[in-house]
Each structure stands twice: as C-alpha cells, then as structure tokens.
Write an enzyme that holds these catalytic residues in place. Structure first.
Site, PDB file in Angstrom:
ATOM      1  N   ASP A 132       3.051  -5.542   3.871  1.00 37.03           N
ATOM      2  CA  ASP A 132       3.132  -4.271   3.712  1.00 37.03           C
ATOM      3  C   ASP A 132       2.649  -4.574   5.727  1.00 37.03           C
ATOM      4  O   ASP A 132       3.336  -3.074   6.650  1.00 37.03           O
ATOM      5  CB  ASP A 132       2.207  -3.679   3.320  1.00 37.03           C
ATOM      6  N   ASP A 155       2.241   4.470   0.340  1.00 35.79           N
ATOM      7  CA  ASP A 155       2.051   5.656   1.567  1.00 35.79           C
ATOM      8  C   ASP A 155       3.485   6.703   1.154  1.00 35.79           C
ATOM      9  O   ASP A 155       4.199   5.729   0.754  1.00 35.79           O
ATOM     10  CB  ASP A 155       1.530   5.037   2.457  1.00 35.79           C
ATOM     11  N   PHE A 204       1.002  -1.031   0.270  1.00 37.68           N
ATOM     12  CA  PHE A 204       0.180   0.007  -0.382  1.00 37.68           C
ATOM     13  C   PHE A 204       0.624   1.375   0.315  1.00 37.68           C
ATOM     14  O   PHE A 204       1.255   2.139   1.113  1.00 37.68           O
ATOM     15  CB  PHE A 204      -0.866   0.082   1.306  1.00 37.68           C
TER      16      PHE A 204
END
Length: 329
Positions: free
Chosen positions: A302, A228, A226
């Site tokens: 993650d 970020d 993910f």
C-alpha cells in the site's frame, strides 16, 4: 489478476529508503530528535521533533486522515508550507506541521481534546477559497481521540502500549476505544471490518518505531491494505482490478456512494483481496528467484501503490475514484 507484477526488490528498497533517523542537540532537555518524512511521488514533507511528539503527530494526522477529494478537480484545498504548496492528504500533514511551527500545541491532547471548531479551522486553513472538507467531523473525531489519550498521560505511545507489540491487538484496541476508527459495514448480512485508519495508524507507528530501531512488532502481516478511494484507482489502472461497465459509468457520472453501499463495500473489499494476491505473487517470486522467505506485507505494498497513484494521476485520470464522504477514509 493481470500479468502486471510489481518489482519486489524495488518495492522493498523503496520502503526502506524512506525510514530515517536524525539526531540533534536541542532545547528539549537531552531528548533525541527524529525526522519524520512523508513522501508522495515527487513531493515530500519533513519535520523534526522529539519522539513522543512524533507519535502524537502521527495520531493527530491519522485521526483526521479521511475524505480529501474535492467536489471539483479545479477547486482543491491547498496548504503551503516551507515554500511548497500541497493538495490532498498532504494538506493535512502540512497544516499540522505549520501549526506546530506557529506555536499551536496541536499534538498535545490537553489542547486538541477541547479545541473549538474555529480553532481547528484556523489550523487547517486553506490558501484559497476551497476549505478542507468535513471540518465539523474532523473536529469531532480529533477531540474524541484527544480525550482517550488524556486517560493515558496524553501519550499515544502509552495508549498503544496496552496492546504490547502485537499489530492485531493494536488495531483491536484502537477500534474498541475510539469509535471513529470503527470502519465497519454489513454485506449480505455479515459484518465486514475494513479498519482503514486503524491499520494505517498501526503501520505508521511501526514506521516511526522502526526508524528508531524499535520496530519489533509482531503480526504486521495480519494487516491488509488500507482500503480508500485512491489505491483502487491504481489497481484498476494496473489491470489488477476491473470494474463492470455499469459501475465504471456510475463513477464517471460522479454519483456519490454512501458509506456501506454495496458497491462501495465491494470496491474496497476487492481492493483488499487484490493486494493479498499481489503479496502472494511477490512472495512466490522471491522464493523462486532467491530461495528466501519474503517479508513484504500488505502495508508495504500500500505504501508503494498510494504514492504511485498520486505520481501518475494524469495517466490514470480516465479512471474515476469512487466518491464517498465519511470519516473512515
């Protein structure tokens, strides 16, 4: 990639240990209640609710899961819940759970689809003078998402069931129906789909269902990490990712990168590929050592790296995160 290797057995055991169920008689007719637990390093938050509310809680949190970094490290939004003070992403989790305890129907789309900015501001209120960033944007995406759920009996479970049990179809459904989840960019003339929040929403849905013994979702290996601003920092710290001197200086200077900026897209894209390389290496190690097929996916990696970054934030303070204000992460 450097010689740093994440211990696959420890990583897998770590993930399994954080999926739990809990049953308790309650006022909610005869419904089974479920504990949902969020762990970030040494910090954890637990809440108890019936399953459909657990899934709507996940939807509310993931819909507003973006941009928690403070303008100044010494001025962070803080939310205290059950005697523990939280910062960063955990302020959102704590604030939503606090609202439920206060009797605010924050997981009911009949309420949050038409709540005012002021009402959301009260839900997300900080303990100090530093508010949670981007209140107007959080209000916009939450009410938008609530209107979509209202078309499906106010239930995220009903909404996502349109995709069957296929993770890829779930992501595609989310980004098709809810505009704020369309995390895309143009890079060298090509459309790049990053879909950080959409993939987290599917992974969190999987986690809740897995805890209930209903996590038979195919295609989880299709999900990427993910992308970020926190995991790239951990990847640089671990030696998996390396920034150029120019980029490192830019980030240390605190320059704000706009969403879609070439440098921002490259940081996120290279982070995704780094985790894919880690996954391939882990699977190779498992096959060589145990002669077994590895079922660790990028979401699990993650789920390991993000809390690792939070837990070791002091050790990696010399590595800057990249700063981008947007609703995508």
């Amino acid at each position: 990639m450097s010689s740093v290797v994440l211990p696959c057995c420890c990583l897998y055991d770590w993930f399994i240990s954080r999926r739990r169920t809990y049953q308790e008689g309650s006022d909610w007719s005869t419904a089974e209640k479920q504990v949902v637990e969020i762990d970030v390093g040494s910090t954890s938050l637990r809440y108890l609710c019936v399953p459909f509310l657990a899934l709507n809680w996940v939807f509310v949190v993931d819909t507003m899961n973006f941009s928690f970094w403070p303008e100044k490290e010494t001025q962070q939004c803080e939310v205290t819940y059950n005697g523990t003070t939280y910062t960063g992403y955990m302020t959102l989790c704590a604030a939503i759970t606090r609202a439920m305890d206060e009797g605010i129907p924050i997981t009911d789309p009949k309420y949050f689809s038409q709540m005012s900015v002021e009402e959301l501001g009260h839900v997300l209120r900080s303990d100090n003078e530093t508010p949670m960033p981007m209140l107007q944007e959080r209000h916009q995406v939450l009410t938008e998402g609530g209107r979509v759920l209202l078309e499906h009996n106010g239930s995220f479970r009903c909404f996502i069931s349109q995709a069957g049990n296929d993770a890829r179809k779930m992501v595609e459904l989310i980004v098709e129906k809810i505009p704020s989840y369309r995390d895309e960019a143009t890079y060298e003339g090509k459309r790049i789909s990053l879909y950080k929040r959409a993939q987290i929403l599917v992974a969190d849905f999987w986690g809740v269902m897995e805890a209930r013994g209903e996590g038979d979702i195919i295609g989880m290996d299709w999900l990427t990490m993910f992308a970020d601003y926190r995991v790239p920092q951990a990847l640089v710290y671990l030696g998996v990712l390396r920034y150029s001197d120019t980029l490192m200086q830019t980030l240390k200077n605190g320059e704000l990168l706009s969403s879609g900026d070439r440098r921002e897209v490259e940081i996120r894209g290279c982070s995704i590929w780094s985790v894919e390389l880690i996954k391939a290496r882990l699977c190779k190690l498992v096959k060589e050592r145990d002669s077994q097929t590895c079922d660790i996916n990028s979401a699990i990696i993650d789920f390991y790296l993000w809390p690792y970054a939070k837990q070791h934030h002091k050790e990696m303070a010399h590595i800057p995160i990249h700063h981008t204000r947007c609703v995508y992460y």
